[in-house]
Design a protein around this motif. Structure first.
Motif, PDB file in Angstrom:
ATOM      1  N   GLY A  43       1.032  -1.031  -0.050  1.00 41.74           N
ATOM      2  CA  GLY A  43      -0.123  -0.212  -0.156  1.00 41.74           C
ATOM      3  C   GLY A  43       0.668   1.362   0.373  1.00 41.74           C
ATOM      4  O   GLY A  43       0.256   2.253  -0.676  1.00 41.74           O
ATOM      5  N   HIS A  44       2.135   1.114   0.648  1.00 41.87           N
ATOM      6  CA  HIS A  44       3.223   2.454   0.658  1.00 41.87           C
ATOM      7  C   HIS A  44       3.608   2.534  -0.461  1.00 41.87           C
ATOM      8  O   HIS A  44       3.431   3.283  -0.867  1.00 41.87           O
ATOM      9  N   ILE A  45       3.676   1.835  -1.349  1.00 41.92           N
ATOM     10  CA  ILE A  45       4.098   1.293  -2.824  1.00 41.92           C
ATOM     11  C   ILE A  45       3.007   2.651  -4.110  1.00 41.92           C
ATOM     12  O   ILE A  45       3.343   2.687  -4.056  1.00 41.92           O
ATOM     13  N   GLN A  46       2.199   1.846  -3.288  1.00 41.17           N
ATOM     14  CA  GLN A  46       1.080   1.908  -3.955  1.00 41.17           C
ATOM     15  C   GLN A  46       0.796   3.124  -4.057  1.00 41.17           C
ATOM     16  O   GLN A  46       0.336   4.303  -5.233  1.00 41.17           O
ATOM     17  N   ALA A  47       1.505   4.366  -2.745  1.00 38.95           N
ATOM     18  CA  ALA A  47       0.861   5.309  -2.385  1.00 38.95           C
ATOM     19  C   ALA A  47       2.131   6.166  -3.030  1.00 38.95           C
ATOM     20  O   ALA A  47       2.076   7.006  -3.077  1.00 38.95           O
TER      21      ALA A  47
END
Length: 101
Positions: A43-47
């Motif tokens: 999720g952090h990579i997606q953000a």
């Protein structure tokens, strides 16, 4: 993105090679078992919250998750962010444990 097998990665870890490894699983999964590396959930990579990886853009970046699906997604996302050499751990931690590594 390229792939790396659990056996290949284990051999490289055992040989003491300097590796750049990213675990994209959730904190609870990582707490159960991990092989080290930087912990950045998918999720952090997606953000696009990957500042701590910026200095690794030109390095071979080995990404893992539970089964290889999320890490594959992470590799594709990182590639679009300018990372030049991402590798997905095929089968993830499931394969690692299955092989008894």
């Amino acid at each position: 993105m390229q792939n790396i097998t659990a056996e290949e990665l284990k051999q490289r870890i055992d040989s003491g090679e300097e590796l750049y490894i990213v675990d994209v699983r959730e904190p609870g999964e990582r707490a159960e078992f991990n092989i080290g590396g930087v912990h950045i959930p998918l999720g952090h990579i997606q953000a696009m919250q990957v500042d701590e990886l910026e200095e690794w853009k030109e390095k071979e970046l080995i990404v893992y998750c539970r089964s290889g699906n999320r890490s594959g997604q992470a590799c594709m996302l990182l590639d679009t962010m300018g990372f030049t050499n991402t590798k997905n751990l095929v089968g993830g931690m499931n394969k690692w444990l299955e092989l008894g590594l």
